[in-house]
Design an enzyme around this catalytic site. Structure first.
Site, PDB file in Angstrom:
ATOM      1  N   HIS A 154       2.885   3.426  -8.992  1.00  0.00           N
ATOM      2  CA  HIS A 154       2.784   1.977  -9.228  1.00  0.00           C
ATOM      3  C   HIS A 154       4.052   1.464  -9.929  1.00  0.00           C
ATOM      4  O   HIS A 154       4.501   0.358  -9.658  1.00  0.00           O
ATOM      5  CB  HIS A 154       1.545   1.662 -10.067  1.00  0.00           C
ATOM      6  CG  HIS A 154       0.255   1.975  -9.367  1.00  0.00           C
ATOM      7  ND1 HIS A 154      -0.009   1.566  -8.078  1.00  0.00           N
ATOM      8  CD2 HIS A 154      -0.859   2.659  -9.763  1.00  0.00           C
ATOM      9  CE1 HIS A 154      -1.208   1.981  -7.722  1.00  0.00           C
ATOM     10  NE2 HIS A 154      -1.745   2.660  -8.721  1.00  0.00           N
ATOM     11  N   ASP A 170       0.837  -1.203   0.000  1.00  0.00           N
ATOM     12  CA  ASP A 170       0.000   0.000   0.000  1.00  0.00           C
ATOM     13  C   ASP A 170       0.873   1.254   0.000  1.00  0.00           C
ATOM     14  O   ASP A 170       1.947   1.260   0.609  1.00  0.00           O
ATOM     15  CB  ASP A 170      -0.908  -0.031   1.238  1.00  0.00           C
ATOM     16  CG  ASP A 170      -2.104   0.882   1.079  1.00  0.00           C
ATOM     17  OD1 ASP A 170      -2.302   1.440  -0.025  1.00  0.00           O
ATOM     18  OD2 ASP A 170      -2.855   1.040   2.057  1.00  0.00           O
ATOM     19  N   GLU A 177       1.185 -13.739  11.951  1.00  0.00           N
ATOM     20  CA  GLU A 177       1.633 -12.582  12.721  1.00  0.00           C
ATOM     21  C   GLU A 177       1.461 -11.366  11.822  1.00  0.00           C
ATOM     22  O   GLU A 177       1.860 -11.390  10.650  1.00  0.00           O
ATOM     23  CB  GLU A 177       3.116 -12.739  13.110  1.00  0.00           C
ATOM     24  CG  GLU A 177       3.395 -13.925  14.005  1.00  0.00           C
ATOM     25  CD  GLU A 177       2.685 -13.830  15.348  1.00  0.00           C
ATOM     26  OE1 GLU A 177       2.586 -12.716  15.888  1.00  0.00           O
ATOM     27  OE2 GLU A 177       2.204 -14.879  15.847  1.00  0.00           O
ATOM     28  N   SER A 222      -6.893  -6.108  -6.380  1.00  0.00           N
ATOM     29  CA  SER A 222      -8.029  -6.735  -5.684  1.00  0.00           C
ATOM     30  C   SER A 222      -9.274  -6.722  -6.562  1.00  0.00           C
ATOM     31  O   SER A 222      -9.335  -5.991  -7.566  1.00  0.00           O
ATOM     32  CB  SER A 222      -8.331  -5.985  -4.377  1.00  0.00           C
ATOM     33  OG  SER A 222      -8.953  -4.753  -4.665  1.00  0.00           O
ATOM     34  N   THR A 223     -10.271  -7.508  -6.164  1.00  0.00           N
ATOM     35  CA  THR A 223     -11.530  -7.512  -6.916  1.00  0.00           C
ATOM     36  C   THR A 223     -12.182  -6.118  -6.858  1.00  0.00           C
ATOM     37  O   THR A 223     -12.996  -5.778  -7.709  1.00  0.00           O
ATOM     38  CB  THR A 223     -12.514  -8.571  -6.342  1.00  0.00           C
ATOM     39  OG1 THR A 223     -12.487  -8.484  -4.912  1.00  0.00           O
ATOM     40  CG2 THR A 223     -12.138  -9.967  -6.762  1.00  0.00           C
ATOM     41  N   GLU A 224     -11.789  -5.319  -5.868  1.00  0.00           N
ATOM     42  CA  GLU A 224     -12.360  -3.967  -5.727  1.00  0.00           C
ATOM     43  C   GLU A 224     -11.607  -2.931  -6.571  1.00  0.00           C
ATOM     44  O   GLU A 224     -12.123  -1.842  -6.831  1.00  0.00           O
ATOM     45  CB  GLU A 224     -12.340  -3.526  -4.251  1.00  0.00           C
ATOM     46  CG  GLU A 224     -13.318  -4.277  -3.345  1.00  0.00           C
ATOM     47  CD  GLU A 224     -12.836  -5.675  -2.950  1.00  0.00           C
ATOM     48  OE1 GLU A 224     -11.605  -5.897  -2.917  1.00  0.00           O
ATOM     49  OE2 GLU A 224     -13.691  -6.558  -2.698  1.00  0.00           O
ATOM     50  N   ASN A 225     -10.367  -3.260  -6.969  1.00  0.00           N
ATOM     51  CA  ASN A 225      -9.547  -2.272  -7.680  1.00  0.00           C
ATOM     52  C   ASN A 225     -10.079  -1.903  -9.066  1.00  0.00           C
ATOM     53  O   ASN A 225      -9.675  -0.889  -9.645  1.00  0.00           O
ATOM     54  CB  ASN A 225      -8.088  -2.738  -7.800  1.00  0.00           C
ATOM     55  CG  ASN A 225      -7.310  -2.610  -6.505  1.00  0.00           C
ATOM     56  OD1 ASN A 225      -6.384  -3.374  -6.238  1.00  0.00           O
ATOM     57  ND2 ASN A 225      -7.664  -1.646  -5.670  1.00  0.00           N
TER      58      ASN A 225
HETATM   59  C1  FPP Z   1      -1.915   0.090  -3.416  1.00  0.00           C
HETATM   60  O1  FPP Z   1      -1.449   1.422  -3.415  1.00  0.00           O
HETATM   61  C2  FPP Z   1      -1.327  -0.645  -4.530  1.00  0.00           C
HETATM   62  C3  FPP Z   1      -2.040  -1.223  -5.531  1.00  0.00           C
HETATM   63  C4  FPP Z   1      -3.501  -1.173  -5.595  1.00  0.00           C
HETATM   64  C5  FPP Z   1      -1.383  -1.903  -6.661  1.00  0.00           C
HETATM   65  C6  FPP Z   1      -0.103  -2.620  -6.396  1.00  0.00           C
HETATM   66  C7  FPP Z   1       0.670  -2.638  -7.643  1.00  0.00           C
HETATM   67  C8  FPP Z   1       2.020  -2.621  -7.746  1.00  0.00           C
HETATM   68  C9  FPP Z   1       2.912  -2.716  -6.582  1.00  0.00           C
HETATM   69  C10 FPP Z   1       2.712  -2.475  -9.068  1.00  0.00           C
HETATM   70  C11 FPP Z   1       2.449  -3.503 -10.102  1.00  0.00           C
HETATM   71  C12 FPP Z   1       2.537  -4.882  -9.603  1.00  0.00           C
HETATM   72  C13 FPP Z   1       3.334  -5.854 -10.118  1.00  0.00           C
HETATM   73  C14 FPP Z   1       3.243  -7.206  -9.569  1.00  0.00           C
HETATM   74  C15 FPP Z   1       4.311  -5.595 -11.169  1.00  0.00           C
HETATM   75  P1  FPP Z   1      -2.491   2.604  -3.560  1.00  0.00           P
HETATM   76  O2  FPP Z   1      -2.548   2.984  -4.983  1.00  0.00           O
HETATM   77  O3  FPP Z   1      -3.792   2.214  -2.945  1.00  0.00           O
HETATM   78  O4  FPP Z   1      -1.771   3.693  -2.715  1.00  0.00           O
HETATM   79  P2  FPP Z   1      -2.463   4.885  -1.892  1.00  0.00           P
HETATM   80  O5  FPP Z   1      -3.177   4.253  -0.721  1.00  0.00           O
HETATM   81  O6  FPP Z   1      -1.288   5.708  -1.462  1.00  0.00           O
HETATM   82  O7  FPP Z   1      -3.382   5.615  -2.843  1.00  0.00           O
END
Ligand code: FPP
Length: 236
Positions: free
Chosen positions: A30, A13, A193, A58-61
């Protein structure tokens, strides 16, 4: 004191906030997050972790802005293309956990290719959670049992989870300062944990990961028993 965790799961996150702090577009956060994925996968392998599970989508993303969703799948495709040889060299097998159905075709194609090419790996499993939701995973498992008229017990449910044949999650890390599970591995992390850290995912370093592993080793994992029982002490 515990041994090193066999299975580490991470809720990555903070990409958006990382980008915002630099006046960049969210997708740049990202992108930097994808570099952190490379870094931490290598570190986990060096540390002898058996399974590393990363919550990437996630399914919510799907509800995020269209550009961001498209960008995330693009980054995944780039990641899979660039990492294939490293995964093979390091004997890391890729697995998808989540419902592949709605995943864009190009991403599915790359995923299938890397999963196939790394399937004989012996050192570590890298589970990418994509279009993943724990409640949906459990409902799917229960439906399978019902369809096959099998009893609903722990062993049978586990056989139908995406993580079948892998150890339960020992350590669950969440970066970015939030303290919640967000529908991630609700069954597999039943005795995990939990480790929360404020660091935003793109800044998460090898040293941060080592710190989480060291913290884990200080924990007393009682699994419902008493401390005295674990230490074979006689209690009145
Ligand atoms: C949460 O941060 C992160 C995600 C929803 C996506 C995770 C994706 C990556 C780490 C990059 C691509 C993945 C791979 C495997 C190459 P957020 O966007 O919710 O952050 P915020 O809470 O600061 O808005």
């Amino acid at each position: 004191m515990s041994d090193l965790p066999r299975h580490v799961a991470i809720i990555m996150d903070g990409n958006g906030r990382w980008a915002q702090a630099r006046e960049l577009k969210r997708i740049e956060g990202h992108r930097a997050g994808a570099d952190a994925v490379r870094r931490i996968t290598t570190r986990a392998r060096e540390r002898g972790i058996e399974s590393l599970t990363l919550f990437a989508f996630s399914t919510e993303n799907w509800q995020r802005p269209k550009d961001e969703v498209r960008g995330l799948w693009g980054l995944l495709i780039d990641f899979l293309k660039s990492e294939l040889t490293t995964l093979i060299k390091n004997q890391i097998g890729l697995r998808l956990i989540g419902d592949p159905g709605p995943i864009p075709a190009l991403a599915q194609h790359q995923l299938n290719k890397v999963i196939k090419r790394t399937s004989g790996s012996t050192q570590m499993t890298l589970n990418l959670a994509l279009n993943y939701g724990a409640k949906a995973e459990l409902i799917h498992a229960f439906e399978q049992l019902k369809k096959n008229d099998q009893p609903i017990d722990e062993k049978n449910v586990e056989r139908h989870l995406y993580t079948a044949n892998q150890p339960p999650v020992d350590l669950l890390i969440r970066t970015g300062g939030e303290h919640r599970l967000s529908n991630f591995l609700l069954w597999q992390a039943a005795y995990a944990e939990l480790y929360f850290v404020d660091t935003l995912w793109p800044d998460y370093s090898d040293a941060d990961f080592d710190r989480a592993l060291n913290d884990f080793r200080q924990r007393e994992r009682r699994f419902g028993r008493t401390s005295a029982q674990l230490n074979n002490e006689v209690t009145p």
